[in-house]
Scaffold this motif. Structure first.
Motif, short mmCIF file in Angstrom:
data_model
loop_
_atom_site.label_atom_id
_atom_site.label_comp_id
_atom_site.label_asym_id
_atom_site.label_seq_id
_atom_site.Cartn_x
_atom_site.Cartn_y
_atom_site.Cartn_z
N MET A 184 9.34 -22.03 -44.60
CA MET A 184 8.18 -23.26 -44.77
C MET A 184 8.84 -24.21 -45.83
O MET A 184 8.30 -25.43 -45.66
N ALA A 185 9.48 -23.93 -47.00
CA ALA A 185 9.86 -24.92 -47.93
C ALA A 185 10.89 -25.91 -47.25
O ALA A 185 10.91 -27.07 -47.50
N ALA A 186 11.68 -25.35 -46.42
CA ALA A 186 12.57 -26.48 -45.83
C ALA A 186 12.10 -27.29 -44.50
O ALA A 186 12.42 -28.17 -44.46
N THR A 187 11.01 -26.82 -43.78
CA THR A 187 10.62 -27.49 -42.69
C THR A 187 9.11 -28.04 -42.94
O THR A 187 8.84 -28.88 -42.45
N GLY A 188 8.48 -27.50 -44.14
CA GLY A 188 7.21 -27.95 -44.04
C GLY A 188 6.18 -27.38 -43.32
O GLY A 188 4.91 -27.81 -42.98
N CYS A 189 6.63 -26.42 -42.41
CA CYS A 189 5.79 -25.95 -41.56
C CYS A 189 4.44 -24.87 -41.93
O CYS A 189 4.78 -24.33 -43.33
N SER A 190 3.56 -24.74 -41.03
CA SER A 190 2.64 -23.89 -41.64
C SER A 190 2.89 -22.30 -41.35
O SER A 190 3.67 -21.97 -40.66
N ARG A 191 2.33 -21.60 -42.18
CA ARG A 191 2.40 -20.23 -41.87
C ARG A 191 1.96 -19.83 -40.28
O ARG A 191 2.72 -18.89 -39.52
N ASN A 192 1.06 -20.26 -39.77
CA ASN A 192 0.65 -19.88 -38.44
C ASN A 192 1.57 -20.32 -37.56
O ASN A 192 1.66 -19.47 -36.25
N LEU A 193 2.08 -21.60 -37.56
CA LEU A 193 3.40 -21.90 -36.74
C LEU A 193 4.46 -21.06 -37.05
O LEU A 193 5.07 -20.35 -35.55
N LEU A 194 4.78 -20.52 -37.82
CA LEU A 194 5.89 -19.97 -38.27
C LEU A 194 5.67 -18.53 -37.58
O LEU A 194 6.73 -17.78 -37.02
N ALA A 195 4.35 -17.97 -37.70
CA ALA A 195 4.10 -16.70 -37.09
C ALA A 195 4.30 -16.62 -35.48
O ALA A 195 5.09 -15.80 -34.95
N ARG A 196 3.87 -17.81 -34.88
CA ARG A 196 3.70 -17.96 -33.51
C ARG A 196 5.48 -17.91 -33.10
O ARG A 196 5.74 -17.37 -32.13
N ILE A 197 6.13 -18.62 -33.93
CA ILE A 197 7.56 -18.70 -33.42
C ILE A 197 8.33 -17.31 -33.57
O ILE A 197 9.19 -16.89 -32.60
N ALA A 198 7.88 -16.56 -34.54
CA ALA A 198 8.49 -15.40 -34.93
C ALA A 198 8.09 -14.33 -33.66
O ALA A 198 8.84 -13.41 -33.17
N ARG A 199 6.71 -14.44 -33.40
CA ARG A 199 6.48 -13.63 -31.97
C ARG A 199 7.05 -13.94 -30.89
O ARG A 199 7.39 -12.94 -30.20
N GLU A 200 7.17 -15.28 -30.49
CA GLU A 200 7.97 -15.67 -29.47
C GLU A 200 9.39 -15.06 -29.78
O GLU A 200 9.86 -14.64 -28.43
N GLN A 201 10.10 -15.22 -30.63
CA GLN A 201 11.51 -14.70 -30.78
C GLN A 201 11.41 -13.18 -30.33
O GLN A 201 12.30 -12.60 -29.74
N ARG A 202 10.64 -12.29 -31.09
CA ARG A 202 10.55 -10.91 -30.77
C ARG A 202 10.11 -10.70 -29.21
O ARG A 202 10.81 -9.70 -28.84
N ALA A 203 9.24 -11.39 -28.79
CA ALA A 203 8.99 -11.13 -27.16
C ALA A 203 10.37 -11.43 -26.42
O ALA A 203 10.52 -10.74 -25.54
N ALA A 204 10.97 -12.37 -26.79
CA ALA A 204 12.39 -12.86 -26.10
C ALA A 204 13.52 -11.69 -26.26
O ALA A 204 14.11 -11.46 -25.24
N ARG A 205 13.36 -11.06 -27.26
CA ARG A 205 14.31 -10.06 -27.83
C ARG A 205 14.10 -8.89 -26.91
O ARG A 205 15.17 -7.99 -26.34
N GLU A 206 12.97 -8.54 -26.99
CA GLU A 206 12.18 -7.37 -25.99
C GLU A 206 12.62 -7.35 -24.74
O GLU A 206 12.99 -6.48 -23.92
N VAL A 207 12.35 -8.72 -24.04
CA VAL A 207 12.74 -9.03 -22.56
C VAL A 207 14.21 -8.95 -22.27
O VAL A 207 14.62 -8.30 -21.41
N ALA A 208 15.17 -9.42 -23.47
CA ALA A 208 16.51 -9.06 -23.20
C ALA A 208 17.01 -7.85 -23.28
O ALA A 208 17.87 -7.26 -22.42
N GLU A 209 16.57 -7.02 -23.99
CA GLU A 209 16.49 -5.68 -24.18
C GLU A 209 16.33 -4.89 -22.97
O GLU A 209 17.04 -3.67 -22.59
N ARG A 210 15.15 -5.27 -22.36
CA ARG A 210 14.79 -4.49 -21.18
C ARG A 210 15.69 -4.68 -19.86
O ARG A 210 16.00 -3.67 -19.26
N LEU A 211 16.08 -5.92 -19.72
CA LEU A 211 17.06 -6.48 -19.02
C LEU A 211 18.39 -5.64 -19.15
O LEU A 211 18.89 -5.38 -17.81
N GLN A 212 18.94 -5.46 -20.32
CA GLN A 212 20.10 -4.71 -20.48
C GLN A 212 20.00 -3.18 -20.07
O GLN A 212 20.93 -2.49 -20.05
N ASP A 213 18.72 -2.70 -20.21
CA ASP A 213 18.52 -1.19 -20.11
C ASP A 213 18.72 -0.79 -18.53
O ASP A 213 18.80 -1.53 -17.54
#
Length: 213
Positions: free
Chosen positions: A184-213
């Motif tokens: 947030m200090a480096a980019t000036g982004c809001s906590r809401n935006l940061l939370a959304r991007i973090a959720r998208e990253q987690r979802a992408a990792r979960e999809v990748a893990e399922r595809l590897q199983d």
């Protein structure tokens, strides 16, 4: 007495540090040193603003909260402004705003009687300007809503474009293990935006893990 500067921008796309030069100049003209600066990208219409309340936690009685304009501090509803004022008053913090000349003398020590008189006048003016800031916020929201409605009817509304470069940088910093506060200090982004991007990253990792199983 410490002077603590609060700098706020409403959205992640805006520069919260924009007013730093003006605040620094105001302090320097009066021989004051800004002890700390608190930057955040959150709407002034929200009571929940982590950096503002971190500033208040850090304050000692008699400290100065320095802002560029009263609307940087509040665009709150009447009930939320009352809650924030109660917190500020409980901490015995002096509000000094560049757009409120009656507050400027509160940045320098004075005798008790004068200080109490100025605090009373300043408190009244703060309430007035906070009410004006809220009305301005509601008027702008209404005009934006009306403009959006007309654009939709005309088939011209496309919504706000995504800042892909910034969001990509945020995702990379999160992937590198940087803390939310650092991002947030480096980019000036809001906590809401940061939370959304973090959720998208987690979802992408979960999809990748399922595809590897």
């Amino acid at each position: 007495m410490f002077v603590r500067a609060y700098l706020r921008a409403s959205t992640a796309e805006q520069d919260a540090a924009r007013a730093r030069t003006a605040l620094d100049a105001f302090a320097a003209e009066r021989g004051l040193r800004i002890a700390a600066r608190y930057l955040e990208n959150e709407s002034g219409a929200k009571l929940h603003r982590p950096e503002l309340f971190r500033l208040l936690v850090d304050c000692e009685p008699g400290d100065v909260l320095l802002v560029e304009q009263v609307d940087r501090l509040s665009r709150l509803t009447s009930s939320d402004w009352t809650k924030l004022r109660a917190e500020i008053d409980a901490k015995q913090v002096r509000i000094v705003a560049l757009d409120l000349p009656t507050s400027w003398s509160l940045a320098t020590p004075g005798d008790e009687f004068t200080a109490r008189m100025l605090a009373a006048v300043n408190g009244m003016m703060l309430d007035v300007l906070a009410a004006v800031a809220r009305k301005d916020y509601e008027d702008r929201r209404r005009r934006q809503s009306e403009g959006t409605a007309r654009a939709k009817v005309a088939g011209l509304y496309k919504g706000r474009p995504e800042n892909k470069a910034r969001n990509s940088a945020i995702a990379k910093m999160l992937g590198d293990g940087r803390t939310w506060r650092e991002v947030m200090a480096a980019t000036g982004c809001s906590r809401n935006l940061l939370a959304r991007i973090a959720r998208e990253q987690r979802a992408a990792r979960e999809v990748a893990e399922r595809l590897q199983d």
